[in-house]
Design a protein around this motif. Structure first.
Motif, short mmCIF file in Angstrom:
data_model
loop_
_atom_site.label_atom_id
_atom_site.label_comp_id
_atom_site.label_asym_id
_atom_site.label_seq_id
_atom_site.Cartn_x
_atom_site.Cartn_y
_atom_site.Cartn_z
N PRO A 2 33.46 26.83 34.93
CA PRO A 2 33.35 28.04 34.37
C PRO A 2 33.91 28.21 33.01
O PRO A 2 34.76 27.21 32.73
N PRO A 3 33.57 29.06 32.22
CA PRO A 3 34.25 29.10 30.81
C PRO A 3 35.76 29.12 31.12
O PRO A 3 36.37 29.88 31.90
N ALA A 22 50.50 39.11 36.45
CA ALA A 22 49.30 39.09 35.40
C ALA A 22 48.59 37.94 35.40
O ALA A 22 47.06 37.72 35.33
N VAL A 23 49.23 36.92 35.08
CA VAL A 23 48.53 35.38 35.06
C VAL A 23 48.00 35.09 36.16
O VAL A 23 46.57 34.65 36.38
N LEU A 29 40.47 36.39 39.00
CA LEU A 29 39.06 36.73 38.81
C LEU A 29 37.94 36.23 39.19
O LEU A 29 36.80 36.71 39.52
N GLY A 30 38.21 34.88 39.15
CA GLY A 30 37.04 33.90 39.72
C GLY A 30 36.02 33.54 38.66
O GLY A 30 35.31 32.63 38.72
N PHE A 200 42.02 48.18 38.00
CA PHE A 200 42.53 47.57 36.63
C PHE A 200 41.94 46.21 36.54
O PHE A 200 41.76 45.75 35.57
N ARG A 201 41.99 45.18 37.74
CA ARG A 201 41.46 44.00 37.61
C ARG A 201 39.81 43.92 37.11
O ARG A 201 39.43 43.20 36.30
N ALA A 202 39.04 45.07 37.50
CA ALA A 202 37.66 45.09 37.18
C ALA A 202 37.73 45.50 35.64
O ALA A 202 36.95 44.88 34.79
#
Length: 217
Positions: A2-3, A22-23, A29-30, A200-202
């Motif tokens: 993944p990037p 937060a980290v 997030l994947g 918020f994650r989205a």
């Protein structure tokens, strides 16, 4: 593979208790691999292998002169930059950074519930949101509105909470292009609980994907 993101959380002023959550949220997030650091020398090393650099609730003067030059060169040559919450309380002594981020923090009222208004719903950071988003945060005021220099995505409804200081034009999240690169900033994200919020994650995932020029789905 993944990037990868370089997530920087160094603080030399106020430190948010929410940084570990937060980290972990970014790691969860994947869509991205995450390299987390508080070492300013990492920002002075080549950044070309990263899809974006994320300043996650940094504060104060956090970069060396070599790191400043490296970060500016990375963005100007096409790299992505993301600022979250207290990233706006960072590098006050470096004029380029203020232009890069779009605005600088001035003050905030007490942590409290309020309403976020979606001004631009045609962006990966906002497409999932309804027109009005109930949220709890510190509702950062900025020294001046970045409007006119950036694409405003979210703004605060100051009638929904106590202590707002910017009036009707109170941007909270925005994006813009800088040189060859892309910049996304959100003022939200004070409390650890925010990083467990699916909306918020989205929001973070979409903003990072946009800055990094990656699919946001």
């Amino acid at each position: 593979m993944p990037p990868r993101l370089l997530v920087f959380t160094r603080t030399t002023d106020y430190r948010h208790d929410s940084i570990p959550a937060a980290v972990d949220a970014l790691r969860g997030l994947g869509a991205f691999g995450v390299d987390h650091t508080e070492d300013p020398e990492r920002l002075a090393a080549p950044l070309d292998g990263y899809a974006a650099v994320v300043f996650l609730s940094t504060s104060g003067e956090v970069l060396t002169e070599a790191g400043r030059a490296r970060l500016a060169g990375y963005v100007e040559s096409g790299g992505g930059f993301v600022g979250v919450h207290a990233a706006a309380c960072t590098e006050y002594e470096w004029p380029y950074y203020g232009d890069l981020l779009g605005a600088r923090f001035e003050r905030h009222p007490a942590l409290q519930p309020g309403r976020v208004l979606v001004e631009d719903g045609d962006h990966p950071a906002t497409r999932h949101l309804s027109a009005v988003w109930e949220f709890t945060d510190e509702w950062y005021d900025f020294r001046e509105s970045p409007r006119g220099r950036v694409r405003v995505l979210l703004r605060a409804d100051e009638s929904s909470y106590e202590g707002g200081g910017m009036g009707d034009d109170h941007p909270l999240a925005w994006c813009h292009e800088r040189g060859g690169g892309r910049v996304f900033y959100t003022a939200l994200g004070h409390a650890s609980e925010a990083y467990a919020d699916p909306g918020f994650r989205a929001h973070l995932r979409g903003g990072i994907a946009w800055a990094a020029r990656l699919p946001s789905g």
